[in-house]
Design an enzyme around this catalytic site. Structure first.
Site, PDB file in Angstrom:
ATOM      1  N   ARG A  90       0.951  -1.314  -0.047  1.00 30.67           N
ATOM      2  CA  ARG A  90       0.095  -0.092  -0.001  1.00 30.67           C
ATOM      3  C   ARG A  90       0.660   1.224   0.000  1.00 30.67           C
ATOM      4  O   ARG A  90       0.209   2.369   0.333  1.00 30.67           O
ATOM      5  CB  ARG A  90      -0.993   0.113   1.184  1.00 30.67           C
ATOM      6  CG  ARG A  90      -2.088  -0.952   1.109  1.00 30.67           C
ATOM      7  CD  ARG A  90      -3.070  -0.827   1.951  1.00 30.67           C
ATOM      8  NE  ARG A  90      -2.871  -0.859   3.328  1.00 30.67           N
ATOM      9  CZ  ARG A  90      -3.590  -0.216   4.275  1.00 30.67           C
ATOM     10  NH1 ARG A  90      -4.955  -0.051   4.038  1.00 30.67           N
ATOM     11  NH2 ARG A  90      -3.271   0.132   5.677  1.00 30.67           N
ATOM     12  N   ASP A  91       1.998   1.258  -0.206  1.00 35.62           N
ATOM     13  CA  ASP A  91       2.874   2.354  -0.422  1.00 35.62           C
ATOM     14  C   ASP A  91       4.055   2.060  -1.313  1.00 35.62           C
ATOM     15  O   ASP A  91       5.400   2.453  -1.034  1.00 35.62           O
ATOM     16  CB  ASP A  91       3.243   2.913   1.150  1.00 35.62           C
ATOM     17  CG  ASP A  91       4.007   4.332   1.372  1.00 35.62           C
ATOM     18  OD1 ASP A  91       3.571   5.154  -0.017  1.00 35.62           O
ATOM     19  OD2 ASP A  91       4.758   4.653   1.923  1.00 35.62           O
ATOM     20  N   LEU A  92       3.835   1.340  -2.383  1.00 39.97           N
ATOM     21  CA  LEU A  92       4.840   1.120  -3.455  1.00 39.97           C
ATOM     22  C   LEU A  92       4.998   2.493  -3.976  1.00 39.97           C
ATOM     23  O   LEU A  92       4.429   3.271  -4.672  1.00 39.97           O
ATOM     24  CB  LEU A  92       4.275  -0.001  -4.346  1.00 39.97           C
ATOM     25  CG  LEU A  92       4.128  -1.343  -3.752  1.00 39.97           C
ATOM     26  CD1 LEU A  92       3.684  -2.283  -4.626  1.00 39.97           C
ATOM     27  CD2 LEU A  92       5.279  -1.815  -3.077  1.00 39.97           C
ATOM     28  N   ASN A  96      10.750   3.655  -1.461  1.00 39.40           N
ATOM     29  CA  ASN A  96      10.816   2.374  -0.799  1.00 39.40           C
ATOM     30  C   ASN A  96      11.626   1.186  -1.626  1.00 39.40           C
ATOM     31  O   ASN A  96      11.244  -0.030  -0.931  1.00 39.40           O
ATOM     32  CB  ASN A  96       9.378   2.032  -0.521  1.00 39.40           C
ATOM     33  CG  ASN A  96       8.650   3.009   0.414  1.00 39.40           C
ATOM     34  OD1 ASN A  96       9.417   3.579   1.123  1.00 39.40           O
ATOM     35  ND2 ASN A  96       7.443   3.193   0.542  1.00 39.40           N
ATOM     36  N   SER A 127       1.321   7.280  -0.758  1.00 33.33           N
ATOM     37  CA  SER A 127       1.972   8.427  -1.301  1.00 33.33           C
ATOM     38  C   SER A 127       0.886   8.766  -2.364  1.00 33.33           C
ATOM     39  O   SER A 127       0.832   7.951  -3.453  1.00 33.33           O
ATOM     40  CB  SER A 127       3.204   8.194  -1.764  1.00 33.33           C
ATOM     41  OG  SER A 127       3.979   7.981  -0.400  1.00 33.33           O
TER      42      SER A 127
END
Length: 168
Positions: A90-92, A96, A127
């Site tokens: 959920r924050d690729l 990261n 993001s």
């Protein structure tokens, strides 16, 4: 608050540690401890820096289709294996993904927003530039109760690939 943050960090790095034991493309977490209300994480060192810097500052992918293909296939393999375990990041985003010293391998980090729920009701999670339209939509449209965390991860992969191709 300290206890709540410690539990959250243990859950985050526990999920990352679980995945790292099974998937080579995940940053290894060696230890986690709290001292003087600060949380410390000892994890694998990736001296190649993050993918965002490699794309925008070092221009490592500019005009280099083979390098894009090699690294992006590693990213796909890692995220596919992660989702096969029922974990959705959920924050690729390029920030990261970390590169090894030889710039030949990539590792996924930061599992702070990861979930094992394929359907998520946490809208605007991640993001902004990498969020899928359905992740953004919950706050804008009535009737949207949940979105697919799996599909949202896939959307972010597409945006990341565009970043790599355009060096932006």
């Amino acid at each position: 608050t300290l206890a709540r943050n410690k539990i959250r960090n243990e859950n985050e790095y526990g999920t990352q540690g679980y995945a790292a034991e099974r998937i080579p493309g995940i940053v290894q977490v060696y230890d986690l401890f709290v001292e003087d209300s600060l949380c410390f994480v000892i994890m694998e060192y990736c001296p190649g820096g993050d993918l965002f810097s490699a794309i925008t500052e070092k221009k490592l992918f500019s005009g280099c289709d083979r390098r894009i293909r090699r690294i992006f296939l590693q990213i796909l393999d890692t995220v596919s294996a992660l989702q096969a375990l029922g974990i959705y990041h959920r924050d690729l985003k390029p920030e990261n993904f970390l590169l090894t010293e030889d710039l030949q391998s990539i590792r996924l980090a930061d599992f702070g927003l990861a979930t094992t729920n394929e359907l998520s009701q946490s809208f605007q999670c991640g993001s902004y530039l990498y969020m899928s339209p359905e992740c953004l939509s919950g706050d804008y449209f009535d009737g949207v109760e949940a979105y697919s965390a799996r599909a949202s991860d896939i959307w972010a992969l597409g945006v990341t690939l565009v970043n790599m191709i355009t060096s932006a």
